[in-house]
Motif scaffolding. Structure first.
Motif, PDB file in Angstrom:
ATOM      1  N   LEU A   1      35.119  30.084  26.603  1.00 21.98           N
ATOM      2  CA  LEU A   1      34.526  29.830  24.885  1.00 21.98           C
ATOM      3  C   LEU A   1      36.138  29.259  24.317  1.00 21.98           C
ATOM      4  CD1 LEU A   1      32.473  32.605  24.245  1.00 21.98           C
ATOM      5  CD2 LEU A   1      31.589  29.890  25.356  1.00 21.98           C
TER       6      LEU A   1
ATOM      7  N   TYR B   1      32.887  29.391  20.272  1.00 23.98           N
ATOM      8  CA  TYR B   1      32.500  31.047  20.334  1.00 23.98           C
ATOM      9  C   TYR B   1      31.454  31.309  19.790  1.00 23.98           C
ATOM     10  CZ  TYR B   1      33.874  36.228  20.137  1.00 23.98           C
ATOM     11  OH  TYR B   1      33.545  36.911  19.432  1.00 23.98           O
TER      12      TYR B   1
ATOM     13  N   LEU C   1      28.157  33.961  20.127  1.00 23.81           N
ATOM     14  CA  LEU C   1      27.787  34.818  19.885  1.00 23.81           C
ATOM     15  C   LEU C   1      26.971  35.449  18.471  1.00 23.81           C
ATOM     16  CD1 LEU C   1      29.100  37.651  19.291  1.00 23.81           C
ATOM     17  CD2 LEU C   1      30.499  37.000  17.184  1.00 23.81           C
TER      18      LEU C   1
ATOM     19  N   THR D   1      33.401  41.970  22.082  1.00 23.47           N
ATOM     20  CA  THR D   1      31.314  42.631  21.057  1.00 23.47           C
ATOM     21  C   THR D   1      30.687  42.577  22.416  1.00 23.47           C
ATOM     22  OG1 THR D   1      31.661  41.039  19.608  1.00 23.47           O
ATOM     23  CG2 THR D   1      29.197  41.478  20.011  1.00 23.47           C
TER      24      THR D   1
ATOM     25  N   PHE E   1      31.815  40.049  24.500  1.00 26.69           N
ATOM     26  CA  PHE E   1      32.142  38.594  24.793  1.00 26.69           C
ATOM     27  C   PHE E   1      33.910  39.668  24.392  1.00 26.69           C
ATOM     28  CE2 PHE E   1      28.595  36.997  22.686  1.00 26.69           C
ATOM     29  CZ  PHE E   1      28.221  35.912  23.837  1.00 26.69           C
TER      30      PHE E   1
ATOM     31  N   ALA F   1      38.133  32.967  23.699  1.00 25.83           N
ATOM     32  CA  ALA F   1      36.797  34.152  24.216  1.00 25.83           C
ATOM     33  C   ALA F   1      36.428  33.496  25.209  1.00 25.83           C
ATOM     34  CB  ALA F   1      36.203  33.927  23.081  1.00 25.83           C
TER      35      ALA F   1
ATOM     36  N   ARG G   1      32.988  34.727  27.496  1.00 27.80           N
ATOM     37  CA  ARG G   1      31.499  34.838  27.523  1.00 27.80           C
ATOM     38  C   ARG G   1      31.166  36.155  29.111  1.00 27.80           C
ATOM     39  NH1 ARG G   1      26.275  34.003  29.607  1.00 27.80           N
ATOM     40  NH2 ARG G   1      24.345  34.777  27.309  1.00 27.80           N
TER      41      ARG G   1
END
Length: 405
Positions: free
Chosen positions: A14, A20, A24, A121, A129, A152, A154
Motif C-alpha cells: 500500500l 492505506y 484500513l 493493526t 497492517f 504499509a 496488508r
C-alpha cells in the motif's frame, strides 16, 4: 540471527495514505470480534476523526477495540480523542505518557526516548497492517512538505500468528504498567493461520528484552548476502558502524547501492547530520538521492530483487537502539519487484542525485553545520547511555567517520 520466514501469506503493498486508509477503514468496518491498533502519532485531523468514528461504530457492533498510542508522538490524544473513545467503549491507553512540568519535558533521559514507534493493526486475528504510516492525513505536514510519502502492507496468512502475538503482548505489558487490570485480555484469541497466498515473510520487531538488534541484524545479514543491488529508501538515515561497514563490504564486492533520503524534512538537525556522511558513502560508489517532491517518510529496502522490508524502523540510533519498532521482511520476487518499481518511480518523479561536487562546492558554514549537527546527535545518543557502547567504534575506524571539514 536466523529469520523465521513463514510461507503461505498474501501481501498487498500500500503506497501512502491514499491506498492505506481506505483499506484500513474497510477492515475496521468489517470487523466482528476484536481490533488491536498501535500508532506513534494519532492526529486530530480528518483521518484521525474517520478512524476514531469507525472504531466507535465497531464497539457498537460488539467488537472489542484495543488502542495504544505513544505518549509523546500522540501526546494530545488524551484531550483530542480519549474522552470520545472511552465513552463509546474503546479500550485505549498511552505508552509512556508525558508527565510532569513543562520544563520536565525537555529532560533527556534514556527512558523518555524509548517510544512506541510501531504502526500495527490486527483485525479479528485474521488480517493485519504493518508499515510506517501513522494515523495522520498525508497532507497534515508543514508547508512545502505535502503530501507525506510512505508505505504499509496488508497481511493475510500464517504470519498473523507472530503479529497477533506481538500486539497481544504489547497490550498486556502496557495494561500492567498502567494498572489497567480491567483491560487485561480474558483469553487469547486464536489467529487465522490458514494459507492465503504463496509469499514468504517474517515479522521483525525491536524491543529492549529479547529482540534488541533483530532489525539491525536483518539489514546487515541481507547486505552480506547481496550480489547485485541494494536499494534503500529511509526517512532518517544515520547508521552506526556495523550498518556502514556492511554497506561498504557490499560496495567492494561490486554491489550497486542506491540510497533515497529526504530532500525536504521536518527535522533539519537529523538531515544535516546525515549529510555529514555523504562524502563517505559517495567515495564507496554508493549513489545518494534526495527526494524533493514532498516529505519522504518511508522505511523500506529491496535487495537483489528478492528480499524486501517495509516497516516503522528508521536507520538511526533512536529506532535501532531505543524505540519499539516492527518491520516486515519478505522473500518474494513479485513483492520485491513491486516495491522496487514504486521506489524507482518516486525517484524519477521527484528525486535529485547528490554528487561529491555538490558538497565540496558548498560554503564553509554549510559544511560546518553538517559537522556540528552530527556532533549534536552523537551527544544526544550519548546522553541516553548508548553512545559509548554503540557509536564510539566510529571513532576507532577512519572508514566510518563523517566528512573531513
Amino acid at each position: 540471527m536466523a529469520i523465521k520466514y513463514l510461507a503461505g501469506n498474501r501481501l498487498t503493498l500500500l503506497n501512502s495514505g491514499a491506498e492505506y486508509f481506505p483499506a484500513l477503514l474497510a477492515a475496521i468496518e468489517a470487523a466482528h470480534s476484536e481490533i488491536f491498533l498501535e500508532s506513534y502519532i494519532y492526529a486530530n485531523d480528518e483521518v484521525g476523526l474517520r478512524v476514531s468514528n469507525a472504531l466507535c461504530r465497531a464497539v457498537a457492533r460488539g467488537v472489542v477495540v484495543n488502542v495504544i498510542v505513544d505518549g509523546f508522538g500522540a501526546r494530545n490524544f488524551t484531550t483530542d480523542f480519549l474522552p470520545q473513545l472511552t465513552a463509546a467503549g474503546v479500550r485505549a491507553m498511552l505508552y509512556r505518557p508525558e508527565l510532569g512540568s513543562f520544563l520536565g519535558r525537555f529532560r533527556l533521559r534514556r527512558h523518555r526516548l524509548r517510544r512506541l514507534h510501531r504502526k500495527l493493526t490486527v483485525i479479528d486475528a485474521r488480517l493485519a497492517f504493518i508499515g510506517g504510516i501513522n494515523i495522520i492525513d498525508d497532507d497534515n505536514t508543514p508547508p512545502g512538505l505535502r503530501p507525506r510519502y510512505d508505505y504499509a502492507v496488508r497481511v493475510e496468512g500464517p504470519l498473523l500468528g507472530p503479529i497477533h502475538h506481538a500486539v497481544q503482548r504489547m497490550w498486556e505489558i502496557v495494561a500492567w504498567v498502567n494498572f489497567k487490570h480491567r483491560y487485561r485480555l480474558p483469553s487469547p484469541t486464536t489467529p487465522d493461520l490458514a494459507p492465503r497466498g504463496s509469499q514468504r515473510a517474517a515479522l521483525l520487531i525491536r524491543d529492549n528484552i529479547r529482540h534488541r538488534n533483530d532489525i539491525l541484524h536483518a539489514y546487515v545479514d541481507a547486505f552480506a548476502a547481496a550480489r547485485e543491488e541494494i536499494l534503500i529508501a529511509n526517512a532518517y538515515f544515520l547508521p552506526g558502524v556495523r550498518f556502514i561497514r556492511a554497506l561498504q563490504a557490499a560496495a567492494r564486492r561490486g554491489v550497486r547501492i542506491t540510497v533515497l533520503l529526504q530532500g525536504k524534512t521536518n527535522h533539519p538537525l537529523l538531515r544535516s547530520a546525515t549529510q555529514a556522511l555523504y562524502s563517505l558513502l559517495l567515495e564507496q560508489g554508493i549513489r545518494i538521492f534526495e527526494y524533493e517532491k514532498s516529505f519522504l517518510h518511508a522505511k523500506v529496502a529491496v535487495i537483489d530483487g528478492e528480499w524486501a522490508t517495509v516497516g516503522s524502523s528508521n536507520i538511526d540510533p533512536f529506532s535501532l537502539l531505543l524505540a519499539k519498532e516492527a518491520n516486515l521482511a519478505v522473500l518474494d520476487r513479485t513483492f520485491a519487484g513491486q516495491l522496487r518499481a514504486s521506489i524507482e518511480a518516486a525517484m524519477l518523479a521527484g528525486a535529485r542525485e547528490m554528487r561529491r561536487e555538490d558538497l565540496t562546492g558548498q560554503p564553509w558554514h554549510s559544511r560546518l553545520r553538517r559537522w556540528l549537527s552530527y556532533g549534536v546527535v552523537r551527544v544526544l545518543v550519548g546522553i541516553t547511555g548508548y553512545g559509548q557502547k554503540h557509536w564510539r567504534a566510529d571513532e576507532e575506524t577512519a572508514s566510518v567517520t563523517p566528512e573531513e571539514q
